[in-house]
Design a protein around this motif. Structure first.
Motif, PDB file in Angstrom:
ATOM      1  N   ASP A  88       0.810  -1.215   0.000  1.00 49.02           N
ATOM      2  CA  ASP A  88       0.000   0.000   0.000  1.00 49.02           C
ATOM      3  C   ASP A  88       0.846   1.269   0.000  1.00 49.02           C
ATOM      4  N   THR A  89       2.130   1.152  -0.335  1.00 49.17           N
ATOM      5  CA  THR A  89       2.987   2.326  -0.433  1.00 49.17           C
ATOM      6  C   THR A  89       3.593   2.400  -1.826  1.00 49.17           C
ATOM      7  N   THR A  90       3.989   3.589  -2.220  1.00 50.64           N
ATOM      8  CA  THR A  90       4.686   3.793  -3.492  1.00 50.64           C
ATOM      9  C   THR A  90       5.829   4.768  -3.253  1.00 50.64           C
ATOM     10  N   SER A  97      -0.147  10.904   1.940  1.00 51.59           N
ATOM     11  CA  SER A  97      -0.957  10.085   1.038  1.00 51.59           C
ATOM     12  C   SER A  97      -0.121   9.633  -0.157  1.00 51.59           C
ATOM     13  N   PHE A  98      -0.016   8.323  -0.345  1.00 52.33           N
ATOM     14  CA  PHE A  98       0.738   7.779  -1.470  1.00 52.33           C
ATOM     15  C   PHE A  98      -0.096   7.834  -2.748  1.00 52.33           C
ATOM     16  N   LEU A  99       0.544   8.134  -3.862  1.00 47.38           N
ATOM     17  CA  LEU A  99      -0.112   8.150  -5.159  1.00 47.38           C
ATOM     18  C   LEU A  99       0.097   6.804  -5.844  1.00 47.38           C
ATOM     19  N   THR A 100      -0.930   6.319  -6.513  1.00 51.27           N
ATOM     20  CA  THR A 100      -0.888   5.027  -7.188  1.00 51.27           C
ATOM     21  C   THR A 100      -0.383   5.197  -8.619  1.00 51.27           C
ATOM     22  N   PRO A 101       0.541   4.362  -9.058  1.00 49.90           N
ATOM     23  CA  PRO A 101       0.990   4.473 -10.451  1.00 49.90           C
ATOM     24  C   PRO A 101      -0.091   3.996 -11.416  1.00 49.90           C
ATOM     25  N   CYS A 102      -0.171   4.625 -12.572  1.00 47.16           N
ATOM     26  CA  CYS A 102      -1.119   4.207 -13.605  1.00 47.16           C
ATOM     27  C   CYS A 102      -0.476   4.386 -14.970  1.00 47.16           C
ATOM     28  N   ARG A 103      -1.125   3.875 -15.987  1.00 45.99           N
ATOM     29  CA  ARG A 103      -0.610   4.012 -17.350  1.00 45.99           C
ATOM     30  C   ARG A 103      -1.055   5.343 -17.951  1.00 45.99           C
ATOM     31  N   TYR A 104      -0.301   5.785 -18.931  1.00 43.79           N
ATOM     32  CA  TYR A 104      -0.563   7.081 -19.556  1.00 43.79           C
ATOM     33  C   TYR A 104      -1.979   7.175 -20.115  1.00 43.79           C
ATOM     34  N   ASP A 105      -2.488   6.076 -20.691  1.00 42.71           N
ATOM     35  CA  ASP A 105      -3.800   6.152 -21.333  1.00 42.71           C
ATOM     36  C   ASP A 105      -4.952   6.283 -20.328  1.00 42.71           C
ATOM     37  N   GLU A 106      -4.689   6.091 -19.036  1.00 43.26           N
ATOM     38  CA  GLU A 106      -5.752   6.274 -18.049  1.00 43.26           C
ATOM     39  C   GLU A 106      -6.169   7.735 -17.922  1.00 43.26           C
ATOM     40  N   ARG A 107      -5.342   8.618 -18.438  1.00 47.95           N
ATOM     41  CA  ARG A 107      -5.694  10.033 -18.385  1.00 47.95           C
ATOM     42  C   ARG A 107      -6.953  10.331 -19.204  1.00 47.95           C
ATOM     43  N   VAL A 108      -7.267   9.458 -20.158  1.00 46.85           N
ATOM     44  CA  VAL A 108      -8.472   9.642 -20.971  1.00 46.85           C
ATOM     45  C   VAL A 108      -9.720   9.627 -20.092  1.00 46.85           C
ATOM     46  N   ALA A 109      -9.707   8.765 -19.083  1.00 51.44           N
ATOM     47  CA  ALA A 109     -10.865   8.654 -18.199  1.00 51.44           C
ATOM     48  C   ALA A 109     -11.080   9.913 -17.359  1.00 51.44           C
ATOM     49  N   TYR A 110     -10.044  10.752 -17.271  1.00 51.16           N
ATOM     50  CA  TYR A 110     -10.150  11.972 -16.472  1.00 51.16           C
ATOM     51  C   TYR A 110     -10.379  13.212 -17.335  1.00 51.16           C
ATOM     52  N   ALA A 111     -10.556  13.012 -18.632  1.00 50.86           N
ATOM     53  CA  ALA A 111     -10.651  14.143 -19.552  1.00 50.86           C
ATOM     54  C   ALA A 111     -11.767  15.113 -19.176  1.00 50.86           C
ATOM     55  N   ASN A 112     -12.890  14.579 -18.713  1.00 53.37           N
ATOM     56  CA  ASN A 112     -14.036  15.430 -18.376  1.00 53.37           C
ATOM     57  C   ASN A 112     -14.282  15.493 -16.871  1.00 53.37           C
ATOM     58  N   SER A 113     -13.281  15.082 -16.102  1.00 54.17           N
ATOM     59  CA  SER A 113     -13.436  15.060 -14.649  1.00 54.17           C
ATOM     60  C   SER A 113     -13.029  16.397 -14.045  1.00 54.17           C
ATOM     61  N   SER A 114     -13.511  16.640 -12.850  1.00 58.42           N
ATOM     62  CA  SER A 114     -13.146  17.852 -12.138  1.00 58.42           C
ATOM     63  C   SER A 114     -11.715  17.749 -11.634  1.00 58.42           C
ATOM     64  N   GLU A 115     -11.096  18.895 -11.447  1.00 60.57           N
ATOM     65  CA  GLU A 115      -9.772  18.918 -10.855  1.00 60.57           C
ATOM     66  C   GLU A 115      -9.872  18.545  -9.378  1.00 60.57           C
ATOM     67  N   LYS A 120      -3.215   9.597  -8.395  1.00 61.03           N
ATOM     68  CA  LYS A 120      -2.453   8.726  -9.280  1.00 61.03           C
ATOM     69  C   LYS A 120      -1.364   9.531  -9.982  1.00 61.03           C
ATOM     70  N   TYR A 121      -0.364   8.803 -10.460  1.00 62.65           N
ATOM     71  CA  TYR A 121       0.656   9.431 -11.290  1.00 62.65           C
ATOM     72  C   TYR A 121       1.003   8.496 -12.436  1.00 62.65           C
ATOM     73  N   TYR A 122       1.462   9.068 -13.539  1.00 58.91           N
ATOM     74  CA  TYR A 122       1.940   8.272 -14.663  1.00 58.91           C
ATOM     75  C   TYR A 122       3.282   8.828 -15.116  1.00 58.91           C
ATOM     76  N   LEU A 123       4.039   8.005 -15.813  1.00 56.27           N
ATOM     77  CA  LEU A 123       5.348   8.397 -16.306  1.00 56.27           C
ATOM     78  C   LEU A 123       5.410   8.282 -17.817  1.00 56.27           C
ATOM     79  N   THR A 141       6.490  14.645  -3.241  1.00 51.74           N
ATOM     80  CA  THR A 141       7.804  14.073  -2.965  1.00 51.74           C
ATOM     81  C   THR A 141       7.889  12.728  -3.661  1.00 51.74           C
ATOM     82  N   PHE A 142       9.016  12.456  -4.291  1.00 50.97           N
ATOM     83  CA  PHE A 142       9.157  11.151  -4.930  1.00 50.97           C
ATOM     84  C   PHE A 142      10.588  10.634  -4.833  1.00 50.97           C
TER      85      PHE A 142
END
Length: 216
Positions: A88-90, A97-115, A120-123, A141-142
């Motif tokens: 449960d750590t990254t 609060s730790f951020l969960t890694p995700c793939r770049y294409d997951e950003r599509v799901a946030y296209a219409n989401s609120s800030e 999560k983070y992607y590289l 911090t990373f």
């Protein structure tokens, strides 16, 4: 602490060739670099935090991605992100609060989401991005694994000198293999270097070692 030149001068091959007619410093320096690069990769493969650096980044309202080269100070040696010591750590966090890694294409799901506060983070090859897009300023911090810097004769030996003996032995063994024009045992020499490095680190950082043989 010893410099690279100190390590080269203390090897058996330099003792046998004090005038540097057979082995110039440049050749031994190349072997030393290969050895340190290999140890760095061993530590990365092992998931060892000893091979990491820590950085902080201020992310701002409405900006999703940040180039490593544009950070202060700029990061030019990034290899991969530390994965954390528990499930449960990254290696990336905001406050506690730790951020969960995700793939770049997951950003599509946030296209219409609120800030909001990123969870999560992607590289990419050159940057790090955050999802959802930040709604205000946060300090991230990373911890990341870095590429070993190029060595010079006057460079202080990396890792506080804890691998100096292993590197000296490796240089002598590689030099002997070259003199005998026998490269059949090169894989074994790297495996022995790996075993020595893990032997040191298993006592400094008590995690289970993973041995990986070099490709023949």
């Amino acid at each position: 602490m010893a410099t690279v030149q100190n390590i080269l001068d203390a090897t058996m091959v330099r003792y046998m060739d004090p005038d540097k007619t057979t082995w110039a410093d440049a050749e031994l320096l190349s072997i030393c670099q290969k050895g340190m690069d290999y140890i760095q990769q061993v530590l990365i493969n092992r998931g060892d935090p000893y091979a990491t650096k820590t950085a902080t980044l201020s992310i701002t309202d409405g900006t999703e991605a940040y180039a490593f080269s544009a950070m202060t100070p700029a990061i030019s040696d990034f290899v991969s992100m530390y994965q954390g010591s528990k499930l449960d750590t990254t290696g990336v966090w905001i406050s506690d609060s730790f951020l969960t890694p995700c793939r770049y294409d997951e950003r599509v799901a946030y296209a219409n989401s609120s800030e909001g506060e990123p969870t999560k983070y992607y590289l990419t090859s050159t940057s790090i991005g955050f999802l959802p897009v930040p709604d205000t300023t946060y300090t991230v911090t990373f911890m990341y694994y870095y590429k070993q810097a190029a060595l010079a004769l006057g460079t202080t030996m990396p890792f506080g000198g804890i691998f100096d003996l292993a590197i000296g032995t490796f240089i002598d063994a590689m030099a002997a293999a070259r003199n005998e024009q026998d490269i059949s045992n090169i894989t074994q020499l790297y495996n022995e270097l790996e075993a020595q490095a893990i032997g040191v680190m298993s006592r400094r950082t008590p995690i289970r070692p993973v041995m990986r043989n070099r490709r023949r």
